[in-house]
Design a protein around this motif. Structure first.
Motif, PDB file in Angstrom:
ATOM      1  N   VAL A 190     -62.383  24.333 -12.957  1.00 38.85           N
ATOM      2  CA  VAL A 190     -63.406  25.251 -13.053  1.00 38.85           C
ATOM      3  C   VAL A 190     -63.821  26.336 -12.381  1.00 38.85           C
ATOM      4  O   VAL A 190     -64.485  26.189 -11.237  1.00 38.85           O
ATOM      5  CB  VAL A 190     -64.794  24.243 -13.867  1.00 38.85           C
ATOM      6  CG1 VAL A 190     -65.874  24.882 -13.837  1.00 38.85           C
ATOM      7  CG2 VAL A 190     -64.498  22.558 -14.513  1.00 38.85           C
ATOM      8  N   ASP A 192     -65.186  28.713 -11.145  1.00 39.78           N
ATOM      9  CA  ASP A 192     -66.795  29.755 -10.514  1.00 39.78           C
ATOM     10  C   ASP A 192     -66.704  30.334  -9.597  1.00 39.78           C
ATOM     11  O   ASP A 192     -68.028  30.591  -8.960  1.00 39.78           O
ATOM     12  CB  ASP A 192     -67.871  28.544  -9.813  1.00 39.78           C
ATOM     13  CG  ASP A 192     -68.833  28.577 -10.688  1.00 39.78           C
ATOM     14  OD1 ASP A 192     -69.545  29.680 -11.641  1.00 39.78           O
ATOM     15  OD2 ASP A 192     -70.188  28.518 -10.834  1.00 39.78           O
ATOM     16  N   ASP A 216     -71.968  30.186 -17.300  1.00 39.99           N
ATOM     17  CA  ASP A 216     -72.487  28.889 -17.020  1.00 39.99           C
ATOM     18  C   ASP A 216     -71.625  27.728 -17.245  1.00 39.99           C
ATOM     19  O   ASP A 216     -71.927  27.388 -18.364  1.00 39.99           O
ATOM     20  CB  ASP A 216     -73.653  29.332 -17.749  1.00 39.99           C
ATOM     21  CG  ASP A 216     -74.726  27.460 -17.438  1.00 39.99           C
ATOM     22  OD1 ASP A 216     -73.991  26.667 -16.496  1.00 39.99           O
ATOM     23  OD2 ASP A 216     -75.545  27.578 -17.270  1.00 39.99           O
ATOM     24  N   GLN A 217     -70.843  27.654 -16.150  1.00 34.30           N
ATOM     25  CA  GLN A 217     -69.617  26.210 -16.809  1.00 34.30           C
ATOM     26  C   GLN A 217     -70.419  24.923 -16.861  1.00 34.30           C
ATOM     27  O   GLN A 217     -70.022  24.040 -17.350  1.00 34.30           O
ATOM     28  CB  GLN A 217     -68.717  25.729 -14.990  1.00 34.30           C
ATOM     29  CG  GLN A 217     -68.158  27.114 -14.841  1.00 34.30           C
ATOM     30  CD  GLN A 217     -66.860  27.652 -16.375  1.00 34.30           C
ATOM     31  OE1 GLN A 217     -67.204  27.310 -17.161  1.00 34.30           O
ATOM     32  NE2 GLN A 217     -65.778  28.621 -15.935  1.00 34.30           N
ATOM     33  N   GLU A 218     -71.646  24.873 -16.747  1.00 33.78           N
ATOM     34  CA  GLU A 218     -72.864  23.897 -16.786  1.00 33.78           C
ATOM     35  C   GLU A 218     -72.434  23.385 -18.347  1.00 33.78           C
ATOM     36  O   GLU A 218     -72.502  22.695 -18.750  1.00 33.78           O
ATOM     37  CB  GLU A 218     -73.948  23.628 -16.410  1.00 33.78           C
ATOM     38  CG  GLU A 218     -73.722  23.845 -14.880  1.00 33.78           C
ATOM     39  CD  GLU A 218     -73.590  22.570 -14.805  1.00 33.78           C
ATOM     40  OE1 GLU A 218     -73.657  21.170 -15.203  1.00 33.78           O
ATOM     41  OE2 GLU A 218     -72.691  22.784 -13.252  1.00 33.78           O
ATOM     42  N   LYS A 219     -72.519  24.355 -19.383  1.00 31.95           N
ATOM     43  CA  LYS A 219     -72.945  24.144 -20.434  1.00 31.95           C
ATOM     44  C   LYS A 219     -71.846  24.967 -21.097  1.00 31.95           C
ATOM     45  O   LYS A 219     -71.794  25.156 -22.552  1.00 31.95           O
ATOM     46  CB  LYS A 219     -73.500  25.851 -20.618  1.00 31.95           C
ATOM     47  CG  LYS A 219     -75.249  25.762 -19.818  1.00 31.95           C
ATOM     48  CD  LYS A 219     -76.768  26.090 -20.607  1.00 31.95           C
ATOM     49  CE  LYS A 219     -78.056  25.284 -19.848  1.00 31.95           C
ATOM     50  NZ  LYS A 219     -78.799  26.686 -19.840  1.00 31.95           N
ATOM     51  N   ARG A 220     -70.709  24.699 -20.752  1.00 35.59           N
ATOM     52  CA  ARG A 220     -69.567  25.191 -21.834  1.00 35.59           C
ATOM     53  C   ARG A 220     -68.831  24.544 -22.916  1.00 35.59           C
ATOM     54  O   ARG A 220     -68.483  25.695 -23.160  1.00 35.59           O
ATOM     55  CB  ARG A 220     -68.453  25.799 -20.536  1.00 35.59           C
ATOM     56  CG  ARG A 220     -67.676  25.191 -20.223  1.00 35.59           C
ATOM     57  CD  ARG A 220     -66.724  24.913 -19.395  1.00 35.59           C
ATOM     58  NE  ARG A 220     -65.734  23.738 -19.297  1.00 35.59           N
ATOM     59  CZ  ARG A 220     -65.853  22.952 -17.991  1.00 35.59           C
ATOM     60  NH1 ARG A 220     -67.190  23.468 -17.792  1.00 35.59           N
ATOM     61  NH2 ARG A 220     -64.738  21.640 -18.045  1.00 35.59           N
ATOM     62  N   THR A 221     -69.436  23.903 -23.153  1.00 36.37           N
ATOM     63  CA  THR A 221     -69.357  22.697 -23.723  1.00 36.37           C
ATOM     64  C   THR A 221     -69.981  23.020 -25.427  1.00 36.37           C
ATOM     65  O   THR A 221     -69.930  22.856 -26.632  1.00 36.37           O
ATOM     66  CB  THR A 221     -69.331  20.940 -24.004  1.00 36.37           C
ATOM     67  OG1 THR A 221     -70.477  21.181 -22.621  1.00 36.37           O
ATOM     68  CG2 THR A 221     -67.743  21.066 -22.616  1.00 36.37           C
ATOM     69  N   GLU A 222     -71.390  23.851 -24.976  1.00 39.34           N
ATOM     70  CA  GLU A 222     -72.449  23.613 -25.589  1.00 39.34           C
ATOM     71  C   GLU A 222     -71.818  25.076 -26.801  1.00 39.34           C
ATOM     72  O   GLU A 222     -70.507  25.875 -25.973  1.00 39.34           O
ATOM     73  CB  GLU A 222     -73.971  23.851 -25.471  1.00 39.34           C
ATOM     74  CG  GLU A 222     -73.974  23.106 -24.681  1.00 39.34           C
ATOM     75  CD  GLU A 222     -75.240  23.719 -23.772  1.00 39.34           C
ATOM     76  OE1 GLU A 222     -75.663  25.067 -24.552  1.00 39.34           O
ATOM     77  OE2 GLU A 222     -75.843  22.802 -22.783  1.00 39.34           O
TER      78      GLU A 222
ATOM     79  N   LYS B 205     -66.301  29.275 -23.501  1.00 38.84           N
ATOM     80  CA  LYS B 205     -67.045  28.568 -24.218  1.00 38.84           C
ATOM     81  C   LYS B 205     -66.881  28.853 -25.463  1.00 38.84           C
ATOM     82  O   LYS B 205     -66.406  28.752 -26.379  1.00 38.84           O
ATOM     83  CB  LYS B 205     -68.064  29.464 -24.242  1.00 38.84           C
ATOM     84  CG  LYS B 205     -69.707  28.424 -24.244  1.00 38.84           C
ATOM     85  CD  LYS B 205     -70.955  29.437 -23.685  1.00 38.84           C
ATOM     86  CE  LYS B 205     -72.395  28.943 -24.767  1.00 38.84           C
ATOM     87  NZ  LYS B 205     -72.587  28.043 -23.987  1.00 38.84           N
TER      88      LYS B 205
END
Ligand SMILES: Cc1cc2nc3c(=O)[nH]c(=O)nc-3n(C[C@H](O)[C@H](O)[C@H](O)COP(=O)(O)OP(=O)(O)OC[C@H]3O[C@@H](n4cnc5c(N)ncnc54)[C@H](O)[C@@H]3O)c2cc1C
Ligand code: SF4
Lengths: 233, 573
Positions: A190, A192, A216-222, B205
């Protein structure tokens, strides 16, 4: 083409027949489809075309260097990079001499001959492999340092440059060399940005204009969503 | 040779499965049509583990990744290259053209650079700006909605910058820059060249359920097994085959010509099967050519209808003409301040994270068209040739040149990641005298199909642009304190310009226009002289921009696909 390969090809999904469809019943006019030289097939390191696979099979069935030559390469290689034989150095030279003969074959073979002639002249008719360590190093030291100002280099230096090139490639593309180098990629990651300490060392910082826009790698699956203007919401 | 007939009549036959053919196929299939795709190469699916070259190590290849049979390395997902055994082409004496072909499902989109740039408003009307070449018959505003659809379906990261000729879009968030990219951006700014986040069709994403998320392996050129990069095979053709339409895929089938009736209406396509080397025909109501610009021109020139003896749709005589590629040159060097780097995984995406779109004003310059700048460097995976530059690097830092043993390895380890490069990719002017034609010597390829001969020369427009680019790139490098590998090339070396074709953005061989006397297709990419033959690759480009072509191919192909569906519904075709 043997059956095993054709089967492998079929299993690999690289279907040799000219027809792959979502409809059934069309068998290309009922003609039998001969296996042919255009099939793609796998050869252990990802898909090779039939042309490539056949070419490689031919290369592997040939032998370029003699045992003596290979041994000389191994001895020299281990001087250039200690342990480079474990990285497959002489085997790599053998393969490349056949794979790219115009680049490697005569350069390496002729260079080895030069090396043996030089050894023989200096040390009483001995070949390079027959020398002791000190004698080998004495020869190597004379050819390992090209004169950066010279427009052409003497044959020994040219050979050593090429042998060094091959040794560096063999080493750094092997497990040992990759570990020595410290390359830690080629795996799921990942990204960053560079570590902060690295940025600090180089006096670099993200442009504040873009910092909030980077992924924002925390939110990439959204699921991505935009407003009408293309702004991410 | 016996011509075999297949009685089924398809709604459409598409020749080629790259960017253009893939998109057309997907749109037609999603609309329930019954289509055939004729593809010269084999089936390819990056998700198939047996075909996977991604995440392999250099030592898995006996040549350690060398480019013996694949120009971009042994793991590159291109079945083809500049030379394909049995499929030659020639150039007229004294001219150069390099023709890159990739024969496989998905064509060159399996291993392309994923730089996905929209053309801007000026790019469609460049003739109005400088009186050179020709305007497109369409405007940016007409194609804008299709760019938006492509952005949203396929996914492209980037940032909205509000630049007039580098339009905003529906972007996924971009990755942070790498170290050398930040360094270059900083020094470029010092000399007045603004860099911005790059625009690549890589899924950073979640964009939809079809596609995976990038895991930053830097290997898009090997084609991505989780489908996080855009390849026509995995993102267009395979979904088309799973859609409501009927898709028959004819692989290893080399299209020879479009078959027409006495009025010039196409009735089908003939192809040579690579399995048995025999010729077959299939029938269709519509024929879409998408074999890549030059191959599409070749197909037209090899097809004939009554009154169209010089090639199908070639009444204007401009099929094959106005062939143009992007200009390109590279400058690279060693940056001492990047020595002794801390190690971390710097792979990132399979391409640059920053780039510089054209920032200049050609009215104030002595050349008419712009260029953009790409960058490379970093701590990448070693491959064949690694360490090849050691002597130059030793020299650059004042070490004794040459050597061996542990000392040399320690030096090499210190240099790792300190080598960077920049590439200029610019717009050339489309010229009537730059063209491909059927080789007048009567040569055929191994499938018996007449081959192409190229004639291409750069002009002063490109030379002046190249000189400007050399100065610019070198000034950025100088500002960074880089030791350049080579001195600035002069006129004798064409200012470092690569040969035409080498940037692999060849376009324009069947340009679109409103006037049938000077163009080959109408604004929809339909031949002026045939009611049902369309072109969905970059052959229709009236002009290339200072951008890469593929996003525009995709937008035009989507627009064309929907147009074909409408016209079939209205029974206009
Ligand atoms: C290394 C590389 C990097 C690139 N980077 C970028 C980039 O970053 N951005 C960008 O925009 N573009 C880039 N390009 C260019 C991009 O790949 C092309 O613009 C794009 O693929 C063109 O799509 P196409 O459909 O016209 O042709 P292709 O993708 O070439 O597809 C044509 C297909 O037609 C088939 N075909 C050919 N002849 C016949 C025949 N007679 N019968 C049947 N089938 C046939 C071929 O096998 C192939 O599958 C790059 C290309 C390469 C090679
Ligand atoms: S960089 Fe990302 S998109 Fe490209 S191949 Fe690797 S995982 Fe796939």
């Amino acid at each position: 083409m043997d059956r095993r390969k054709t089967l492998k090809t079929l299993l690999g999904g690289a279907v040799g027949t000219a027809f792959i469809g979502t409809t059934t019943g069309c068998d290309r006019n009922g003609d039998p489809v001969p296996a042919s030289a255009v099939e793609a097939e796998t050869e252990g390191y990802g898909l090779r075309t039939a042309y490539e696979a056949e070419r490689e099979e031919n290369l592997r069935s040939e032998r370029f260097f003699s045992d003596d030559e290979l041994q000389t390469l191994a001895v020299l290689g281990n001087i250039i990079i200690p342990g480079v034989e474990e990285s497959g150095f002489s085997e790599f030279c053998e393969f490349m001499a056949k794979d790219q003969p115009a680049v490697h074959a005569t350069r390496l073979r002729g260079g080895l001959a030069w090396l043996n002639a030089d050894s023989s002249r200096r040390y009483d008719g001995k070949s390079f492999t027959e020398l002791d360590d000190e004698q080998r190093i004495a020869i190597v030291d004379e050819i390992a340092y090209p004169d950066p100002e010279a427009t052409t280099q003497p044959p020994g230096v040219q050979f050593f440059n090429h042998a060094r090139y091959m040794a560096l490639t063999a080493y750094y593309t092997s497990r040992q060399g990759i570990d020595d180098l410290g390359y830690v990629g080629n795996q799921a990651n990942v990204w960053d940005g560079p570590p902060q300490e690295v940025l600090d060392k180089h006096g670099l910082a993200y442009d504040p204009k873009w910092l909030p826009l980077y992924v924002d790698q925390e939110k990439r699956t959204e699921q991505i969503q935009w407003d009408d203007q293309g702004n991410i919401i | 040779m016996q011509i075999k007939k297949n009685d089924k009549e398809y709604d459409a036959i598409i020749v080629g499965s790259g960017a253009g053919g893939g998109m057309t196929a997907r749109r037609l299939a999603e609309n329930g049509l019954n289509i055939a795709i004729i593809e010269a190469g084999p089936y390819f699916d990056p998700q198939d583990n047996e075909m996977r070259t991604q995440l392999r190590w250099p030592y898995e290849s006996p040549r350690r990744g060398a480019s013996t049979t694949r120009p971009f390395g042994d793991f590159n997902a291109a079945f083809g290259g500049w030379d394909i055994p049995g499929e030659p082409y020639t150039t007229t004496p004294g001219t150069r053209f390099e023709w890159f072909r990739s024969r496989m499902l998905g064509g060159r989109t399996n291993h392309w650079g994923r730089i996905s740039l929209r053309f801007g408003p000026d790019d469609f009307k460049h003739y109005d700006k400088d009186g050179l070449g020709a305007n497109w018959p369409i405007t940016y505003d007409e194609i804008k909605p299709w760019y938006e659809k492509v952005d949203k379906l396929i996914g492209v990261f980037g940032t909205n910058e509000g630049l007039h000729n580098d339009p905003d879009g529906f972007f996924l968030p971009p990755p942070k820059p790498r170290l050398h990219e930040m360094l270059i951006s900083k020094h470029a700014k010092n000399v007045g060249v603004p860099f911005i986040p790059s625009r690549l069709s890589i899924v950073t994403k979640k964009v939809n359920d079809e596609r995976g998320l990038c895991f930053y392996c830097a290997q898009c050129s090997r084609s991505c097994m989780v489908k996080a990069d855009f390849s026509s095979s995995s993102a267009l053709v395979i979904p088309a085959m799973n859609s409501v339409g009927q898709v028959d895929l004819y692989t290893n089938s080399m299209a020879r010509e479009v078959i027409t009736d006495s009025t010039g209406r196409a009735t089908g396509v003939s192809y040579v099967s690579k399995e048995d080397r025999r010729e077959y025909t299939i029938k269709g109501k519509v024929v879409v050519l998408a074999a890549g610009s030059c191959e599409t021109a070749r197909l037209l020139l090899n097809s004939h209808a009554p009154g169209q003896e010089n090639g199908l749709g070639n009444g204007s005589g401009v099929v094959g003409r106005y062939l143009h590629d992007s200009t390109g040159l590279n400058v690279s060097g060693f940056v001492p301040s990047l020595m002794d780097r801390k190690r971390y995984n710097e792979d990132g995406v399979g391409g640059l994270h920053v780039y510089a779109p054209w920032w200049g004003d050609n009215k104030k310059l002595d050349f008419p068209r712009g260029y953009h700048i790409e960058v490379w460097g970093g701590m990448g995976m070693p491959s064949y040739g690694f360490g090849g530059g050691i002597l130059e690097m030793q020299r650059a830092v004042g070490e004794r040149v040459g050597g061996y043993g542990r000392k040399m390895l320690d030096e090499m380890n210190r240099y790792y990641g300190a080598y960077v490069g920049m590439a200029m990719r610019g717009e050339s002017v489309a010229m009537y005298d730059n063209y491909c034609e059927i080789d007048p010597s009567g040569k055929v390829d191994e499938w018996g199909i007449p081959t192409l001969r190229f004639n291409y020369n750069w002009t002063d427009y490109e030379y002046k642009q190249a000189q400007h680019a050399q100065k610019t790139l070198r000034s950025i490098m100088d500002d960074m304190g880089a030791e350049l590998v080579s001195a600035e090339p002069g006129k004798d070396r064409e200012y470092g310009l690569l040969a035409p074709g080498e940037i692999i953005h060849e376009v324009g061989t069947a340009r679109m226009g409103d006037d049938p006397k000077t163009s080959v297709t109408d604004r929809w990419g339909k031949l002026h002289e045939s009611p049902n033959v369309f072109i969905s690759d970059a052959a229709t480009f009236a002009s290339q921009a200072d951008k890469n072509p593929t996003w525009t191919i995709l937008a035009l192909a989507w627009r064309q696909g929907d147009h074909i569906v409408e016209e079939l519904k209205k029974m206009n075709i």
